[in-house]
Design a protein around this motif. Structure first.
Motif, short mmCIF file in Angstrom:
data_model
loop_
_atom_site.label_atom_id
_atom_site.label_comp_id
_atom_site.label_asym_id
_atom_site.label_seq_id
_atom_site.Cartn_x
_atom_site.Cartn_y
_atom_site.Cartn_z
N ARG A 29 14.41 13.80 -1.99
CA ARG A 29 15.48 12.81 -1.99
C ARG A 29 14.93 11.44 -2.36
NH1 ARG A 29 20.01 11.61 2.70
NH2 ARG A 29 20.24 9.39 2.31
N GLU A 30 13.74 11.13 -1.84
CA GLU A 30 13.13 9.85 -2.19
C GLU A 30 11.65 9.86 -1.83
OE1 GLU A 30 14.20 6.45 0.39
OE2 GLU A 30 15.42 7.90 1.51
N SER A 31 10.90 9.08 -2.57
CA SER A 31 9.51 8.83 -2.21
C SER A 31 9.49 7.68 -1.22
CB SER A 31 8.69 8.48 -3.46
OG SER A 31 8.65 9.58 -4.34
N LEU A 32 8.65 7.80 -0.20
CA LEU A 32 8.57 6.78 0.83
C LEU A 32 7.35 5.89 0.62
CD1 LEU A 32 9.44 9.10 3.84
CD2 LEU A 32 11.00 7.65 2.54
N ARG A 33 7.40 4.69 1.14
CA ARG A 33 6.28 3.76 0.94
C ARG A 33 4.99 4.35 1.48
NH1 ARG A 33 7.50 -1.49 3.83
NH2 ARG A 33 5.44 -2.04 3.01
N TYR A 34 5.07 5.01 2.63
CA TYR A 34 3.91 5.69 3.22
C TYR A 34 4.42 6.59 4.33
CZ TYR A 34 4.31 1.65 6.42
OH TYR A 34 4.76 0.68 7.27
N GLY A 35 3.50 7.32 4.97
CA GLY A 35 3.88 8.25 6.02
C GLY A 35 3.85 7.60 7.40
N GLU A 36 3.35 8.33 8.38
CA GLU A 36 3.27 7.77 9.73
C GLU A 36 2.42 6.50 9.76
OE1 GLU A 36 3.58 10.83 13.27
OE2 GLU A 36 2.18 11.60 11.78
N ASN A 37 1.42 6.45 8.88
CA ASN A 37 0.52 5.30 8.78
C ASN A 37 0.37 4.89 7.32
OD1 ASN A 37 -0.45 5.23 11.70
ND2 ASN A 37 -0.92 7.35 11.12
N PRO A 38 0.02 3.65 7.05
CA PRO A 38 -0.02 3.16 5.67
C PRO A 38 -0.97 3.91 4.74
CG PRO A 38 0.05 1.31 7.19
CD PRO A 38 -0.14 2.54 8.02
N HIS A 39 -1.99 4.57 5.28
CA HIS A 39 -2.91 5.28 4.39
C HIS A 39 -2.43 6.68 4.04
CE1 HIS A 39 -4.13 6.45 8.49
NE2 HIS A 39 -4.52 7.60 7.94
N GLN A 40 -1.24 7.09 4.55
CA GLN A 40 -0.71 8.42 4.28
C GLN A 40 0.45 8.34 3.28
OE1 GLN A 40 -0.49 9.02 8.81
NE2 GLN A 40 -0.52 11.13 8.03
#
Length: 526
Positions: free
Chosen positions: A214-225
């Motif tokens: 549906r969409e790409s997210l800026r990052y996961g649970e943490n910014p390096h993911q």
């Protein structure tokens, strides 16, 4: 060796159920000198728009048969797609058998997933299993060195641009081939899952998990993911199907927490409010009005509610919206919202408002999947629930009617709290929640401690847990957890039972004069 220069499209095969963008693609192909082969509704739509098209049956010399089940499954089509232009022997055989090369294949499949989602019967579902389409897609994708394959109208614009630049590039065709195999894999997965459901086998010997990004997210649970958000086509009302009315883009954690909140609020029929922080409820209440439910839910833990997710099981009303807007809230999710409520929240530019159009059925079957190293775990959704008739009174004192109602409420809340879960409830509202502890007694003490803090914030002299009922998501292995709840002021307990020390726990309850019921059902949530 694959050609590195653009490959012009001299002949294209189009067979699409979704006609979005079809005419633009057709006009571009003709404008750049391509012959279009097509069938059925695609050919008709092109002709009606004045775009020249040749029937596949005319091209192959073989008619459509078996009610259209066999249209393109012939050598003249698949040979034209699969023939390698860089092998003289392939070219010789194609010429010998009068097989013309096909340089582009545009196919989207019979709408099997949509047919199933509509509730259609088995016969309609089976008739919407595409055979020729996947065969065409897979053939074109395999021979992507020479053939471009389109499986989604969203891909048409780039190809139309490429036609004007002399043809498709190898990097384009490889990307399209990968997308094509992903599409057929997801399609086959949906069919296999449907057959499994028909025989009531939700956990078959082979399982494929498929989704559409549906969409790409800026990052996961943490910014390096890295992270992305996928939908699975089941259309279960929730964050995956919601319309975002306002606010900035959702984060990975927002999505996860919103799902937890909305699944929890769907457990209740009266006006309910759930406040979630880090996937755990920090306040849940039902009341006669949303505004009252909000006040009761917020009172449980006003500190944790800051920056939380709020879910409602009714269309959001203005009075509740005004109250929620007084504290920083990341997301509000509800089936709908009145115009007045939307106007109030519009002043909070960063607040996300999600409207789902409905509630998920907490009793519906479904599959939950979690990855582990080397594989994944799959289980049916925890759709269990207990009602009064399911409960067994095990103490000398039975709960009052009011206590019984609160006990059932508390156990439904505990289902949505990370284990070990302890939930104190009074008057259909949580007044203390202990979540995710390694020891059940620690959960009981933490919940009581937070309740004391909440009471102090509300200017009350005694902890909110005084006179409450308490729910445990699993049995008390020792009496110490129950004793901690009694010390906090609990007067009735609901728990699954089943410990080898049940007698010891029951004796502790009887000694304190409190009521206790067993559910026979556990709600671990790891």
């Amino acid at each position: 060796m694959a050609p590195q220069t653009p490959v012009p499209v001299r002949r294209a095969l189009i067979s699409v159920s979704d006609k979005t963008g079809l005419l633009d693609l057709g006009r571009a192909l003709v404008a750049h000198g391509a012959e279009i082969l097509s069938t059925g509704g695609s050919a008709r739509a092109l002709r009606e728009a004045g775009i020249p098209v040749k029937d596949v049956s005319e091209h192959t010399g073989f008619p459509e048969i078996l009610d259209g089940r066999v249209k393109t499954l012939v050598p003249q089509v698949h040979g034209g797609i699969l023939g390698r232009r860089d092998l003289p022997e392939h070219l010789r055989q194609m010429e010998e058998h009068k097989i013309a090369p096909i340089d582009l294949v545009a196919v989207n499949l019979y709408p099997f997933e949509a047919t199933v989602a509509s509730g259609a019967g088995a016969e309609d579902c089976i008739e919407n299993i595409d055979i020729g389409g996947p065969a065409l897609i897979r053939a074109a994708a395999k021979n992507h060195d020479h053939v471009a394959v389109l499986t989604d109208p969203a891909q048409y614009a780039d190809i139309i641009t490429a036609l004007g630049e002399g043809g498709t590039t190898l990097s384009q065709r490889r990307a399209l081939a990968g997308a094509a195999y992903a599409r057929t894999a997801a399609y086959d997965a949906a069919i296999a899952q449907w057959f499994a459901e028909q025989r009531d086998d939700l956990l078959p010997a082979r399982m494929t998990v498929a989704g559409v990004r549906r969409e790409s997210l800026r990052y996961g649970e943490n910014p390096h993911q890295k992270a992305a958000f996928y939908t699975d086509g089941t259309n279960r009302p929730g964050v995956a199907t919601a319309r975002q009315i306002q606010g900035k883009a959702l984060s990975y954690n927002n999505i996860n927490d919103t799902d937890a909140a909305f699944e929890a609020v769907a457990e209740f029929t009266d006006p309910a409010v759930v406040i979630v922080k880090h996937a755990n409820p920090c306040g849940i209440a039902v009341a006669a009005t949303q505004a009252e439910a909000w006040d009761k839910a917020l009172k449980c833990d006003p500190v944790s509610a800051f920056g939380g997710i709020v879910a409602l099981n009714r269309p959001l009303e203005a009075e509740a919206a005004a109250k929620i807007a007084t504290i920083f809230t990341e997301v509000i999710v509800a089936p709908d919202a009145t115009e007045e409520a939307r106007a109030i929240l519009a002043k909070k530019k960063n607040l996300r408002l999600l409207l789902t159009g409905g509630l998920p059925d907490p009793t519906a079957a479904g599959i939950v999947v979690r990855s582990v190293a080397g594989g994944f775990l799959a289980q049916t959704r925890d759709n269990g629930r207990v009602d009064r008739a399911d409960l067994k009174v095990v103490t000398k004192r039975a709960p009052t009617d009011a206590e019984m109602a609160d006990l059932i409420f508390a156990f439904r809340v505990a289902k949505h709290v990370k284990s070990n879960a302890i939930v104190y409830v009074k008057d259909q509202a949580t007044v203390g929640i202990g979540a995710g502890q390694m020891s059940r007694v620690d959960s009981a003490r933490i919940a009581a401690s937070k309740s004391a803090d909440a009471a102090k914030a509300a200017g009350e002299a005694q902890p909110l847990t005084q006179g409450s009922v308490v729910a445990s998501d699993a049995f008390f292995p020792f009496a110490d957890g129950l004793e901690a709840a009694i010390a906090a002021g609990a007067v009735a307990v609901i728990q699954p039972g089943g410990s080898i020390r049940d007698d010891e726990v029951i004796a502790a309850a009887d000694k304190a004069g409190i009521a206790m019921v067993f559910t026979g059902m556990r709600h671990f949530r790891h």
